[in-house]
Design a protein around this motif. Structure first.
Motif, PDB file in Angstrom:
ATOM      1  N   MET A  55       0.824  -1.213   0.000  1.00 52.10           N
ATOM      2  CA  MET A  55       0.000   0.000   0.000  1.00 52.10           C
ATOM      3  C   MET A  55       0.857   1.263   0.000  1.00 52.10           C
ATOM      4  O   MET A  55       0.510   2.250  -0.650  1.00 52.10           O
ATOM      5  CB  MET A  55      -0.981  -0.023   1.167  1.00 52.10           C
ATOM      6  N   ASP A  56       1.991   1.229   0.690  1.00 49.71           N
ATOM      7  CA  ASP A  56       2.924   2.366   0.675  1.00 49.71           C
ATOM      8  C   ASP A  56       3.419   2.634  -0.743  1.00 49.71           C
ATOM      9  O   ASP A  56       3.451   3.780  -1.204  1.00 49.71           O
ATOM     10  CB  ASP A  56       4.130   2.111   1.583  1.00 49.71           C
ATOM     11  N   LEU A  57       3.830   1.565  -1.438  1.00 44.41           N
ATOM     12  CA  LEU A  57       4.326   1.721  -2.806  1.00 44.41           C
ATOM     13  C   LEU A  57       3.214   2.223  -3.714  1.00 44.41           C
ATOM     14  O   LEU A  57       3.438   3.115  -4.541  1.00 44.41           O
ATOM     15  CB  LEU A  57       4.911   0.407  -3.330  1.00 44.41           C
ATOM     16  N   ILE A  58       2.018   1.683  -3.558  1.00 45.67           N
ATOM     17  CA  ILE A  58       0.884   2.138  -4.365  1.00 45.67           C
ATOM     18  C   ILE A  58       0.640   3.633  -4.149  1.00 45.67           C
ATOM     19  O   ILE A  58       0.451   4.384  -5.109  1.00 45.67           O
ATOM     20  CB  ILE A  58      -0.388   1.320  -4.040  1.00 45.67           C
ATOM     21  N   GLU A  59       0.666   4.074  -2.908  1.00 40.60           N
ATOM     22  CA  GLU A  59       0.427   5.495  -2.625  1.00 40.60           C
ATOM     23  C   GLU A  59       1.508   6.384  -3.225  1.00 40.60           C
ATOM     24  O   GLU A  59       1.208   7.457  -3.752  1.00 40.60           O
ATOM     25  CB  GLU A  59       0.272   5.743  -1.121  1.00 40.60           C
ATOM     26  N   VAL A  60       2.754   5.942  -3.161  1.00 38.54           N
ATOM     27  CA  VAL A  60       3.843   6.711  -3.785  1.00 38.54           C
ATOM     28  C   VAL A  60       3.610   6.799  -5.288  1.00 38.54           C
ATOM     29  O   VAL A  60       3.725   7.875  -5.887  1.00 38.54           O
ATOM     30  CB  VAL A  60       5.226   6.095  -3.462  1.00 38.54           C
ATOM     31  N   LEU A  61       3.277   5.674  -5.894  1.00 43.17           N
ATOM     32  CA  LEU A  61       3.046   5.661  -7.345  1.00 43.17           C
ATOM     33  C   LEU A  61       1.838   6.516  -7.722  1.00 43.17           C
ATOM     34  O   LEU A  61       1.867   7.233  -8.727  1.00 43.17           O
ATOM     35  CB  LEU A  61       2.869   4.223  -7.847  1.00 43.17           C
ATOM     36  N   ARG A  62       0.794   6.474  -6.930  1.00 42.34           N
ATOM     37  CA  ARG A  62      -0.381   7.309  -7.209  1.00 42.34           C
ATOM     38  C   ARG A  62      -0.027   8.794  -7.081  1.00 42.34           C
ATOM     39  O   ARG A  62      -0.492   9.614  -7.864  1.00 42.34           O
ATOM     40  CB  ARG A  62      -1.535   6.940  -6.269  1.00 42.34           C
ATOM     41  N   VAL A  92      -2.644   0.846 -10.632  1.00 44.97           N
ATOM     42  CA  VAL A  92      -2.345   0.765  -9.195  1.00 44.97           C
ATOM     43  C   VAL A  92      -3.547   1.203  -8.366  1.00 44.97           C
ATOM     44  O   VAL A  92      -3.759   0.691  -7.266  1.00 44.97           O
ATOM     45  CB  VAL A  92      -1.051   1.522  -8.778  1.00 44.97           C
ATOM     46  N   THR A  93      -4.352   2.095  -8.911  1.00 42.78           N
ATOM     47  CA  THR A  93      -5.572   2.499  -8.215  1.00 42.78           C
ATOM     48  C   THR A  93      -6.541   1.321  -8.154  1.00 42.78           C
ATOM     49  O   THR A  93      -7.172   1.082  -7.119  1.00 42.78           O
ATOM     50  CB  THR A  93      -6.216   3.720  -8.909  1.00 42.78           C
ATOM     51  N   ARG A  94      -6.640   0.587  -9.228  1.00 42.00           N
ATOM     52  CA  ARG A  94      -7.494  -0.617  -9.245  1.00 42.00           C
ATOM     53  C   ARG A  94      -7.004  -1.624  -8.204  1.00 42.00           C
ATOM     54  O   ARG A  94      -7.798  -2.227  -7.486  1.00 42.00           O
ATOM     55  CB  ARG A  94      -7.507  -1.239 -10.639  1.00 42.00           C
ATOM     56  N   THR A  95      -5.692  -1.783  -8.093  1.00 42.32           N
ATOM     57  CA  THR A  95      -5.119  -2.691  -7.096  1.00 42.32           C
ATOM     58  C   THR A  95      -5.459  -2.222  -5.684  1.00 42.32           C
ATOM     59  O   THR A  95      -5.839  -3.030  -4.829  1.00 42.32           O
ATOM     60  CB  THR A  95      -3.583  -2.803  -7.270  1.00 42.32           C
ATOM     61  N   LEU A  96      -5.340  -0.919  -5.449  1.00 39.49           N
ATOM     62  CA  LEU A  96      -5.679  -0.361  -4.141  1.00 39.49           C
ATOM     63  C   LEU A  96      -7.155  -0.599  -3.824  1.00 39.49           C
ATOM     64  O   LEU A  96      -7.511  -1.000  -2.708  1.00 39.49           O
ATOM     65  CB  LEU A  96      -5.359   1.139  -4.104  1.00 39.49           C
ATOM     66  N   ALA A  97      -8.014  -0.397  -4.809  1.00 33.01           N
ATOM     67  CA  ALA A  97      -9.446  -0.627  -4.610  1.00 33.01           C
ATOM     68  C   ALA A  97      -9.720  -2.100  -4.281  1.00 33.01           C
ATOM     69  O   ALA A  97     -10.544  -2.401  -3.411  1.00 33.01           O
ATOM     70  CB  ALA A  97     -10.223  -0.204  -5.853  1.00 33.01           C
ATOM     71  N   ILE A 137      -7.726  -4.116  -2.745  1.00 29.67           N
ATOM     72  CA  ILE A 137      -7.292  -4.325  -1.346  1.00 29.67           C
ATOM     73  C   ILE A 137      -8.390  -3.839  -0.396  1.00 29.67           C
ATOM     74  O   ILE A 137      -8.731  -4.533   0.565  1.00 29.67           O
ATOM     75  CB  ILE A 137      -5.954  -3.605  -1.067  1.00 29.67           C
ATOM     76  N   TYR A 138      -8.945  -2.669  -0.684  1.00 26.49           N
ATOM     77  CA  TYR A 138     -10.021  -2.140   0.157  1.00 26.49           C
ATOM     78  C   TYR A 138     -11.241  -3.065   0.135  1.00 26.49           C
ATOM     79  O   TYR A 138     -11.870  -3.293   1.162  1.00 26.49           O
ATOM     80  CB  TYR A 138     -10.426  -0.728  -0.275  1.00 26.49           C
ATOM     81  N   GLU A 139     -11.560  -3.578  -1.044  1.00 28.92           N
ATOM     82  CA  GLU A 139     -12.697  -4.495  -1.154  1.00 28.92           C
ATOM     83  C   GLU A 139     -12.447  -5.760  -0.340  1.00 28.92           C
ATOM     84  O   GLU A 139     -13.333  -6.233   0.374  1.00 28.92           O
ATOM     85  CB  GLU A 139     -12.962  -4.845  -2.613  1.00 28.92           C
ATOM     86  N   LYS A 140     -11.261  -6.285  -0.454  1.00 33.59           N
ATOM     87  CA  LYS A 140     -10.899  -7.503   0.287  1.00 33.59           C
ATOM     88  C   LYS A 140     -10.974  -7.256   1.797  1.00 33.59           C
ATOM     89  O   LYS A 140     -11.336  -8.145   2.560  1.00 33.59           O
ATOM     90  CB  LYS A 140      -9.492  -7.948  -0.117  1.00 33.59           C
ATOM     91  N   ASP A 141     -10.619  -6.044   2.212  1.00 30.18           N
ATOM     92  CA  ASP A 141     -10.678  -5.679   3.629  1.00 30.18           C
ATOM     93  C   ASP A 141     -12.092  -5.280   4.057  1.00 30.18           C
ATOM     94  O   ASP A 141     -12.291  -4.800   5.167  1.00 30.18           O
ATOM     95  CB  ASP A 141      -9.720  -4.513   3.920  1.00 30.18           C
TER      96      ASP A 141
END
Length: 194
Positions: free
Chosen positions: A122-129, A145-150, A152-156
């Motif tokens: 998530m840290d790397l995703i935020e840096v890339l975003r 990467v935004t899709r990947t972050l989403a 993760i949120y869905e899974k959580d």
């Protein structure tokens, strides 16, 4: 000649003055060896000098290789702090080639699914975003990467966060993607909203 040193408009009006490809092909393996010998900072210092030379000389292809090598070495030795610092600082350098930044960001995006630790991912995703925000030439990478972050949120089980990050994406971004990826992204963007 258009004054551009590669197949793609990198920095209009910048003509390659010096071809650093032979130097880069020699220095990169030396730096990989240094990093393997636990001398990452020394390797990166050497690469940063070369990065400045390639950028100054208008050699976009060599500059791309150097940027990709810097982030790849940080990733290989799993120095997450240095990785994030260099992604950020290299994207901020004045006069960088779009090709070099794009290649580096693409390599970093490849790292995301390989990272097992959720917090690091998530840290790397935020840096890339952050570094891709507002840069049209890396909008597809930002969308991925935004899709990947989403996901993760869905899974959580936090669909409202997933929906929020997906809503930040520009509709126009989907138009530049492959058809299959475009339909997957559109589906992903709609599901959390339902």
């Amino acid at each position: 000649s258009s004054g551009i040193n590669a197949e793609w408009p990198l920095r209009p009006g910048v003509k390659m003055e010096v071809d650093y490809s032979d130097t880069v092909d020699k220095v990169i393996p030396e730096c990989e060896t240094l990093a393997a010998e636990k001398k990452l900072n020394e390797a990166i210092d050497k690469l940063l000098v070369l990065e400045k030379q390639t950028r100054g000389a208008g050699d976009a292809i060599s500059s791309s290789k150097v940027l990709v090598c810097i982030v790849a070495l940080c990733y290989k030795v799993q120095d997450w702090t240095l990785l994030k610092e260099h992604i950020t600082s290299l994207c901020k350098k004045r006069g960088h080639f779009k090709l070099a930044v794009t290649k580096m960001v693409q390599r970093c995006c490849e790292m995301v699914p390989e990272i097992e630790d959720k917090e690091r991912k998530m840290d790397l995703i935020e840096v890339l975003r952050t570094v891709t925000e507002g840069k049209i030439y890396v909008e597809n990478e930002r969308a991925r990467v935004t899709r990947t972050l989403a996901a993760i949120y869905e899974k959580d089980d936090v669909p409202e966060k997933a929906a929020k990050v997906l809503q930040e994406l520009q509709v126009e971004t989907f138009g530049t993607m492959e058809k299959k990826e475009k339909s997957t992204d559109c589906d992903s963007a709609l599901i959390p909203l339902l």
